[in-house]
Design a protein around this motif. Sequence first.
Motif, short mmCIF file in Angstrom:
data_model
loop_
_atom_site.label_atom_id
_atom_site.label_comp_id
_atom_site.label_asym_id
_atom_site.label_seq_id
_atom_site.Cartn_x
_atom_site.Cartn_y
_atom_site.Cartn_z
N ASN A 26 2.15 -36.67 61.56
CA ASN A 26 1.94 -35.31 62.06
C ASN A 26 0.48 -35.20 62.46
OD1 ASN A 26 2.04 -32.60 62.63
ND2 ASN A 26 2.31 -31.92 60.51
N PHE A 56 2.91 -33.40 66.59
CA PHE A 56 3.35 -34.79 66.42
C PHE A 56 3.94 -35.37 67.70
CE2 PHE A 56 6.21 -31.70 64.56
CZ PHE A 56 7.39 -31.91 65.25
N SER A 87 12.38 -32.24 62.94
CA SER A 87 11.03 -32.80 62.82
C SER A 87 10.89 -33.79 61.67
CB SER A 87 9.99 -31.69 62.69
OG SER A 87 10.32 -30.80 61.66
N LEU A 93 9.18 -37.50 61.92
CA LEU A 93 7.93 -37.82 61.22
C LEU A 93 8.13 -39.03 60.31
CD1 LEU A 93 6.60 -34.23 60.44
CD2 LEU A 93 5.70 -35.88 62.08
C1 LIG Z 1 2.16 -30.54 60.91
O1 LIG Z 1 0.87 -30.10 60.54
C2 LIG Z 1 0.62 -28.73 60.77
C3 LIG Z 1 -0.80 -28.44 60.38
O2 LIG Z 1 -1.65 -29.36 60.94
C4 LIG Z 1 1.58 -27.88 59.98
O3 LIG Z 1 1.35 -26.53 60.27
C5 LIG Z 1 3.00 -28.25 60.36
O4 LIG Z 1 3.89 -27.55 59.55
C6 LIG Z 1 3.22 -29.74 60.19
N1 LIG Z 1 4.52 -30.04 60.76
C7 LIG Z 1 5.46 -30.66 60.07
C8 LIG Z 1 6.75 -30.81 60.76
O5 LIG Z 1 5.27 -31.08 58.96
#
Ligand SMILES: *[C@@H]1O[C@H](CO)[C@@H](O)[C@H](O)[C@H]1NC(C)=O
Length: 460
Positions: free
Chosen positions: A169, A274, A304, A308
């Motif tokens: 991410n 991401f 997601s 990831l």
């Molecule tokens: C990825 O990181 C951001 C903060 O940088 C966060 O808000 C988001 O929820 C994260 N996304 C996932 C899918 O974990």
Amino acid sequence: MRRLRLSRSLWCFICAIFAVSAQESLNLDTLYSFSGASLSSDPTFSLPQVQQLTVSVAICSTGTTSPVFLVNNNTASTSTTDIFEIPLDSGFGNWTGTTQQGGSLVVQNVGQTSFQVAASTGALVHELIPALPFLGDTTNTQALIFSPPISPIESSPPTYPNYTLPPANLSVPSPPLSPPAFSLVIAPTSSGLASGMQTACSINSTSSSGLVVSNDLWLRDKHGWRSQWLINDLTPSTNYTAYVIQDQVKLSGPVYFTTKSPSFPCPLVHSLPFCPSTSYTVPLPFPQSPASSYDSSNLPQSVSDPLLQYMTNFTTMLLMFPCGRDLYSPLQTCESCQEAYRAWLCSVSFPRCAESPSSSFSPSSPTPALTLPQSGSNARNPFLPNVSFSYQTVLPCLEVCSAADRACPNFLGIKCPTPRFNAASSYGVGFIDEGEQGVLGGGSTGVAQDRWGNVWCNPS
Ligand SMILES: *[C@@H]1O[C@H](CO)[C@@H](O)[C@H](O)[C@H]1NC(C)=O
Ligand SMILES: *[C@@H]1O[C@H](CO)[C@@H](O)[C@H](O)[C@H]1NC(C)=O
Ligand SMILES: *[C@@H]1O[C@H](CO)[C@@H](O)[C@H](O)[C@H]1NC(C)=O
Ligand SMILES: *[C@@H]1O[C@H](CO)[C@@H](O)[C@H](O)[C@H]1NC(C)=O
Ligand SMILES: *[C@@H]1O[C@H](CO)[C@@H](O)[C@H](O)[C@H]1NC(C)=O
Ligand SMILES: *[C@@H]1O[C@H](CO)[C@@H](O)[C@H](O)[C@H]1NC(C)=O
Ligand SMILES: *[C@@H]1O[C@H](CO)[C@@H](O)[C@H](O)[C@H]1NC(C)=O
Ligand SMILES: *[C@@H]1O[C@H](CO)[C@@H](O)[C@H](O)[C@H]1NC(C)=O
């Protein structure tokens, strides 16, 4: 006559009109707006005295006359050898020369013309920027549009023994502190915007179609930050023309796009840290109101999370190679491999919806094979929720897979299908690079999409 000094990144000016005395002086680095209606006939402006001067002129609107802009850089002489006409091209003109002996600008046939003029010792003030706006995608009533990039990213590569790769991410770096002021102008192509004056002040006087839902800076790729607009309330099945204006004086465009037909079912997905370059329609259920598109705040976790996890697992495997100590290629690094894999993973994880390109602009579009109909359930990404509608997709460009194959060490076993063996069933083949002879696009377009709104394969 009023004028404002230029701030570093923003040209300000006042459109109000003032009567001008016979010989108004133009100061350096100041933007002047004039309306012929309030000027004397053949108005004359004196120019600053400098070694090298650039004068730029932009026509904002014309009356019935065709104005002629003349620079005289030897006011002491009446010889015509020191008089230069500024050629106008689509309303825009420039002159560069020396005015060490002083000089003046005369506007003949000014009539009802409104125009801007600026004198500087540096770069041109008015400009048609060669880089074009970038169309993300459209739905039936929405468009996702990006400005040309600014502030390219230059990060120093990681080094051994602390060879750290970005997390799955990605964290978005902070945007540039004083970006240019961007504005977007969209008009139905039928309004003929592209055949008028191609200057920022002329285009800006058009009232823009649609409703800006969001506008922010987004880093799609290393080319740099772009202003990103999500526009709602457009009319379905309509051809539109779009321009981006930078700092009120620089124009980029036109690009063209067509909104999808009223029943087009897929929503837009964008602004995912991401998958930074994912900015197109994806077969997902329509998002819950008030959202009208998906970004990282409302994309289902069921989509997601696995993505990831793939990215994390891939990175773990990649780091089994002594990255930064040993080389597996003279050109590629673990960093470029991870980047290419991410682009590939995103493009296959998020299939791109499409509509038969019959209604697109295409002077030379190598049509129907490009959008292969698929049924509602998606074979490529089992984690996408099932949708109740059927849709067509634009396949990822084969080059996206080849780039990952080329960038990554062999032991990771990335295999792309070859054009000879059925690649065309899962990828858009031969649009960007020359495929083998007789294969789909045959390298015909050299690009994944063009300024006319044609998309041959999904580049990311
Ligand atoms: C990825 O990181 C951001 C903060 O940088 C966060 O808000 C988001 O929820 C994260 N996304 C996932 C899918 O974990
Ligand atoms: C400046 O004017 C010349 C013609 O005098 C034109 O060829 C050129 O493209 C102009 N420069 C820019 C940056 O538009
Ligand atoms: C006027 O400009 C031209 C072109 O730059 C230059 O050759 C000429 O010397 C200039 N004349 C004067 C008096 O500076
Ligand atoms: C390794 O690099 C990362 C990112 O550049 C940095 O945050 C970290 O402090 C470094 N660790 C060591 C031990 O130098
Ligand atoms: C563009 O138009 C907007 C609103 O119509 C106006 O506020 C702005 O001053 C204009 N800018 C230029 C460069 O003409
Ligand atoms: C990632 O690795 C973990 C642990 O090795 C494994 O449980 C998981 O299934 C892997 N996920 C994917 C998507 O390959
Ligand atoms: C859009 O433009 C194309 C090509 O110029 C044309 O064939 C098509 O009919 C136009 N569509 C609409 C809805 O005007
Ligand atoms: C979608 O539907 C198929 C067949 O009905 C089912 O096997 C699959 O699990 C469903 N996928 C999701 C993500 O719900």
